[in-house]
Design an enzyme around this catalytic site. Structure first.
Site, PDB file in Angstrom:
ATOM      1  N   GLU A  67       0.417   5.237   0.650  1.00 24.86           N
ATOM      2  CA  GLU A  67      -0.459   6.292   1.152  1.00 24.86           C
ATOM      3  C   GLU A  67       0.043   7.657   0.694  1.00 24.86           C
ATOM      4  O   GLU A  67       1.156   7.803   0.197  1.00 24.86           O
ATOM      5  CB  GLU A  67      -0.524   6.214   2.683  1.00 24.86           C
ATOM      6  CG  GLU A  67      -1.177   4.927   3.155  1.00 24.86           C
ATOM      7  CD  GLU A  67      -1.282   4.822   4.669  1.00 24.86           C
ATOM      8  OE1 GLU A  67      -0.668   5.638   5.393  1.00 24.86           O
ATOM      9  OE2 GLU A  67      -1.985   3.899   5.127  1.00 24.86           O
ATOM     10  N   CYS A  86     -10.776  -3.278  -4.537  1.00 28.94           N
ATOM     11  CA  CYS A  86      -9.817  -4.277  -5.030  1.00 28.94           C
ATOM     12  C   CYS A  86     -10.541  -5.536  -5.500  1.00 28.94           C
ATOM     13  O   CYS A  86     -10.147  -6.146  -6.494  1.00 28.94           O
ATOM     14  CB  CYS A  86      -8.794  -4.620  -3.951  1.00 28.94           C
ATOM     15  SG  CYS A  86      -7.591  -3.295  -3.669  1.00 28.94           S
ATOM     16  N   CYS A  95     -10.306  -4.903   0.124  1.00 24.10           N
ATOM     17  CA  CYS A  95     -11.432  -3.962   0.157  1.00 24.10           C
ATOM     18  C   CYS A  95     -12.328  -4.186  -1.063  1.00 24.10           C
ATOM     19  O   CYS A  95     -11.973  -4.886  -2.011  1.00 24.10           O
ATOM     20  CB  CYS A  95     -10.922  -2.522   0.207  1.00 24.10           C
ATOM     21  SG  CYS A  95     -10.340  -1.883  -1.373  1.00 24.10           S
ATOM     22  N   CYS A 135      -4.195   0.748  -2.586  1.00 24.16           N
ATOM     23  CA  CYS A 135      -4.051  -0.537  -1.895  1.00 24.16           C
ATOM     24  C   CYS A 135      -2.936  -1.384  -2.526  1.00 24.16           C
ATOM     25  O   CYS A 135      -2.662  -1.285  -3.719  1.00 24.16           O
ATOM     26  CB  CYS A 135      -5.346  -1.333  -1.993  1.00 24.16           C
ATOM     27  SG  CYS A 135      -6.788  -0.531  -1.298  1.00 24.16           S
ATOM     28  N   ASN A 168       0.824  -1.206   0.000  1.00 21.67           N
ATOM     29  CA  ASN A 168       0.000   0.000   0.000  1.00 21.67           C
ATOM     30  C   ASN A 168       0.859   1.257   0.000  1.00 21.67           C
ATOM     31  O   ASN A 168       1.910   1.303   0.623  1.00 21.67           O
ATOM     32  CB  ASN A 168      -1.019   0.002   1.155  1.00 21.67           C
ATOM     33  CG  ASN A 168      -0.398  -0.223   2.517  1.00 21.67           C
ATOM     34  OD1 ASN A 168       0.523  -1.004   2.669  1.00 21.67           O
ATOM     35  ND2 ASN A 168      -0.925   0.464   3.512  1.00 21.67           N
ATOM     36  N   GLU A 217      -3.008  -4.518  -3.261  1.00 21.88           N
ATOM     37  CA  GLU A 217      -3.499  -5.427  -4.303  1.00 21.88           C
ATOM     38  C   GLU A 217      -3.526  -4.736  -5.655  1.00 21.88           C
ATOM     39  O   GLU A 217      -3.099  -5.293  -6.671  1.00 21.88           O
ATOM     40  CB  GLU A 217      -4.922  -5.909  -3.963  1.00 21.88           C
ATOM     41  CG  GLU A 217      -5.028  -6.688  -2.663  1.00 21.88           C
ATOM     42  CD  GLU A 217      -5.359  -5.811  -1.459  1.00 21.88           C
ATOM     43  OE1 GLU A 217      -4.808  -4.691  -1.352  1.00 21.88           O
ATOM     44  OE2 GLU A 217      -6.166  -6.251  -0.621  1.00 21.88           O
TER      45      GLU A 217
HETATM   46 ZN    ZN Z   1      -8.172  -2.391  -1.692  1.00 23.34          ZN
END
Ligand code: ZN
Length: 160
Positions: free
Chosen positions: A64, A115, A112, A73, A62, A75
């Site tokens: 940020e 994703c 999430c 993310c 990830n 993924e």
């Molecule tokens: Zn995600």
């Protein structure tokens, strides 16, 4: 009116030591990858590792940003890199794990919704399943044979 039911099916392993070598190696790659996460705001580091049909392993973590919605993310970092650099190469599996600065994660971490949607579309266009291997820092490992198990009724339409 009829009533619909959705059932989710997955395998539960007591810990990573129960995985076969290929899955254990992919999870190890995901664990190493989370060390490079840029998670200065959440302290929640996620690592993802994709196994491609050509044997390549693609890593993501990830990323940020101080403008929070700009974050991405693990993924999707891995999947977008994969699709940008290995177009047409199928994704066989994805291993996902996480480490938090505040608590020890004893349960698998799930991707999430965004994703799941992205993985679902890649799975659909490649016409073969993408297996998902989910793990926390310790404890049980969940394996889903297909993204569809985690995102039934995914958004798709022939209108676009
Ligand atoms: Zn995600």
């Amino acid at each position: 009116m009829r009533k619909g039911d959705l059932n989710i099916s997955y395998r539960i392993y007591a810990n990573a030591a129960e995985l076969d070598k290929s899955d254990a190696d992919l999870m190890l790659a995901a664990e190493k990858s989370l060390g490079n996460a840029y998670a200065r705001y959440s302290g929640f580091k996620v690592g993802a590792a994709l196994l491609l049909e050509n044997g390549e392993i693609i890593l993501g973590n990830n990323q940020e940003n101080i403008a929070f919605p700009s974050s991405m993310c693990a993924e999707r970092v891995a999947l977008y890199y994969c699709k940008a650099n290995y177009p047409g190469v199928k994704v066989i599996k994805i291993a996902i794990t996480a480490k938090a600065s505040s608590v020890k994660l004893m349960e698998p971490v799930s991707p999430c919704g965004a994703c799941r949607q992205v993985m679902s579309e890649y799975e659909r266009i490649q016409n073969t399943n993408i297996e998902m291997i989910l793990k926390g820092e310790e404890g049980e490992v969940f394996i889903f044979d297909t993204v569809t198990e985690l995102l039934p009724l995914a958004f798709e339409t022939k209108a676009l």
